[in-house]
Design a protein around this motif. Structure first.
Motif: not given
Length: 535
Positions: A266-278
């Motif tokens: 199991f696990g999760r990957g994360r990556k920067f996203n401007v829309i997610e930040l706002i």
């Protein structure tokens, strides 16, 4: 935002697992290699592998008639105890209806089965393959994050094939010693090998895929899945068949005990996203509204528990709630001998002097110099020469009763022979309009217009002219209309002095004595004043 990674979008992991078991041991006059103890049938389980640790073997079984193993429902004393064609859930075959001898002391029902039937004895102790704790397994785990089109394998590029996993010294090695796996799961391999069990190998991928903070490596953990107290262990049966002469079939039955290892990824990957930040910042800001609600509930609960309204609760209520009234339906009055501003609601049924109202708020008087008074070209309702603006504001009127004392002492016999019934200072002018029948005092005493402060703060020509020039330095004070400007400003200054705020000026009623004193000091060319407008 950074700690909880709210600036990144996420994707769940997709994975595949392959395993390869290595190890050889010699026991019971036999060599055991992976083909013997890694039972292929268990490979049908997704992401699982099985290692045999113990065995009960029943050899030379043929399909024929023989006595049933002696359990409660199989024991008999005569043929009447055995029912032909009956098959109990625990039996090994179909009863023939005969009661035969199992051994010298016990009789059991005869069955048509693979004979001799399997013994129901406990597994050997210690386990046959207790030395299998030194076997190793290579786990190959491919993962993918489809949203980011990213794939990675748990095998390092420069893998040392002689390594074995250790959470401290070799945390990324994909080769695991079986005994170490059980040790990390807080289990004793020798004890568990007797009856078997189920162990979970958990691979957690928590990946930061941003190039400036890249981190994507597996973290392994181990735990036991089967219950140690309620029916512990894991076993199954399988057989090997042989063809004898005359085409007779024979088999060897194995009751196999062992450890099943389930690889859970199991696990999760994360990556920067401007829309997610706002989006997450907006969500966080909305939670600040809950703080105010929590404080409000806390103050109310505390006030309810105290069974009486505390001063804190009263102040809180005054600051939080604003009573909104139609400004045209209310008037405000202030008396020199009363430390409060009073709100009077229309319509009036008697003189304004006697009208009953409600206290707005007790407050200290606001003191300021003449230059601090702002002026306006709008006309006051007291003269109604230009309609004043209507305001609905939060009433914050502050006064101090002690500041009301005049420089000169009050005279108790101030009433003149022509004094009106509603007048207490003797300086008011007669009028038939209820809303103009207002004195500067509630009780008999000296008129506020005789005070030196009234002279200096309200009537002083020098003070008023300074205030007018403060706003408009080029104002012509020799203009014929200057009296109107001075009169209107005098009304404003009186309201600010006696009511403590400009917020109330449009609906504050100036007492008759003060109003006429201001009019007489700064009269109109035509002696006609419309007075305070009710509507």
């Amino acid at each position: 935002v950074i700690i909880y990674r709210l600036h990144q979008e996420t994707d769940e992991v997709n994975s595949s697992v392959r395993t390869s078991i290595k190890g050889v041991t010699y026991t019971n006059n036999r060599v055991w290699d992976p083909a013997e103890y890694a039972i292929p049938i268990q490979a049908s389980l997704i992401n699982s592998f099985f290692v045999m640790t113990n065995i009960i073997k029943t050899e030379n079984q043929r399909e024929q008639r023989c006595p049933e193993y002696p359990f409660a429902k199989a024991i008999c004393s005569s043929d009447n105890s055995c029912e032909k064609g009956r098959a109990d859930i625990h039996s090994h075959g179909i009863q023939t209806g005969k009661c035969v001898s199992y051994n010298g002391t016990v009789k059991t029902c005869e069955v048509k089965a693979w004979c001799p039937v399997e013994s129901m004895e406990n597994p050997p102790k210690p386990a046959v393959l207790s030395s299998s704790e030194d076997f190793t397994v290579l786990i190959k785990n491919n993962i993918q994050f489809p949203k980011f089109n990213y794939t990675v394998l748990n095998i390092p590029p420069n893998l040392n094939t002689s390594c074995t996993y250790n959470k401290v010294t070799s945390p990324l090695c994909p080769i695991f010693r079986l005994g170490y796996i059980l040790q990390e799961a807080k289990e004793n391999f020798s004890e568990m090998a007797v009856k078997g069990g189920i162990i979970a190998i958990e691979i957690n991928w928590d990946c930061n895929l941003d190039s400036w903070f890249y981190d994507c490596s597996p973290k392994y953990s181990f735990r036991r899945l089967d219950d140690k107290k309620i029916s512990p262990g894991f076993h199954f049966r399988h057989a090997r068949y042989y063809k004898l002469q005359q085409w007779a079939e024979e088999r060897t039955l194995f009751k196999v005990f062992g450890i099943r290892f389930d690889v859970l990824v199991f696990g999760r990957g994360r990556k920067f996203n401007v829309i997610e930040l706002i989006k997450n910042i907006g969500s966080m800001i909305s939670y600040f509204g809950l703080v105010g609600a929590a404080i409000d509930i806390g103050i109310r609960v505390r006030n309810f528990a105290s069974c009486s309204k505390s001063p804190l609760y009263k102040i809180y209520n005054q600051k939080k709630y604003e009573t909104v009234l139609d400004p045209l339906q209310v008037m405000y009055v202030s008396y020199v001998d009363d430390p409060h501003v009073t709100l009077i609601k229309k319509p009036l049924k008697t003189s304004l002097q006697y009208a009953q109202g409600s206290i707005v708020e007790s407050h200290p008087v606001k003191a300021c110099d003449a230059d601090s008074y702002s002026t306006s070209e709008s006309e006051e309702n007291h003269d109604n020469e230009e309609p004043g603006r209507v305001q609905t504001s939060k009433f914050n009127v502050e006064r101090d009763y002690e500041a009301y004392h005049m420089v000169q002492p009050f005279r108790q016999d101030a009433s003149s022979p022509g004094c009106q019934e509603w007048c207490c200072c003797g300086e008011c002018q007669p009028t038939q309009k209820y809303h103009e029948q207002l004195c500067c005092r509630r009780k008999k005493g000296q008129c506020i217009t005789t005070s030196i402060w009234f002279q200096q703060l309200v009537l002083s020509s020098q003070t008023l002219k300074k205030a007018l020039l403060y706003k408009d330095p080029f104002l012509d004070l020799t203009d014929s209309n200057v009296n109107n400007r001075l009169r209107h400003l005098a009304y404003k200054k009186y309201v600010h002095w006696r009511f403590g705020s400009f917020d109330l000026e449009d609906r504050a009623v100036v007492p008759s004595c003060c109003r006429w004193r201001i009019r007489n000091t700064y009269p109109k060319a035509v002696n006609h004043y419309s007075g305070f407008e009710m509507e």
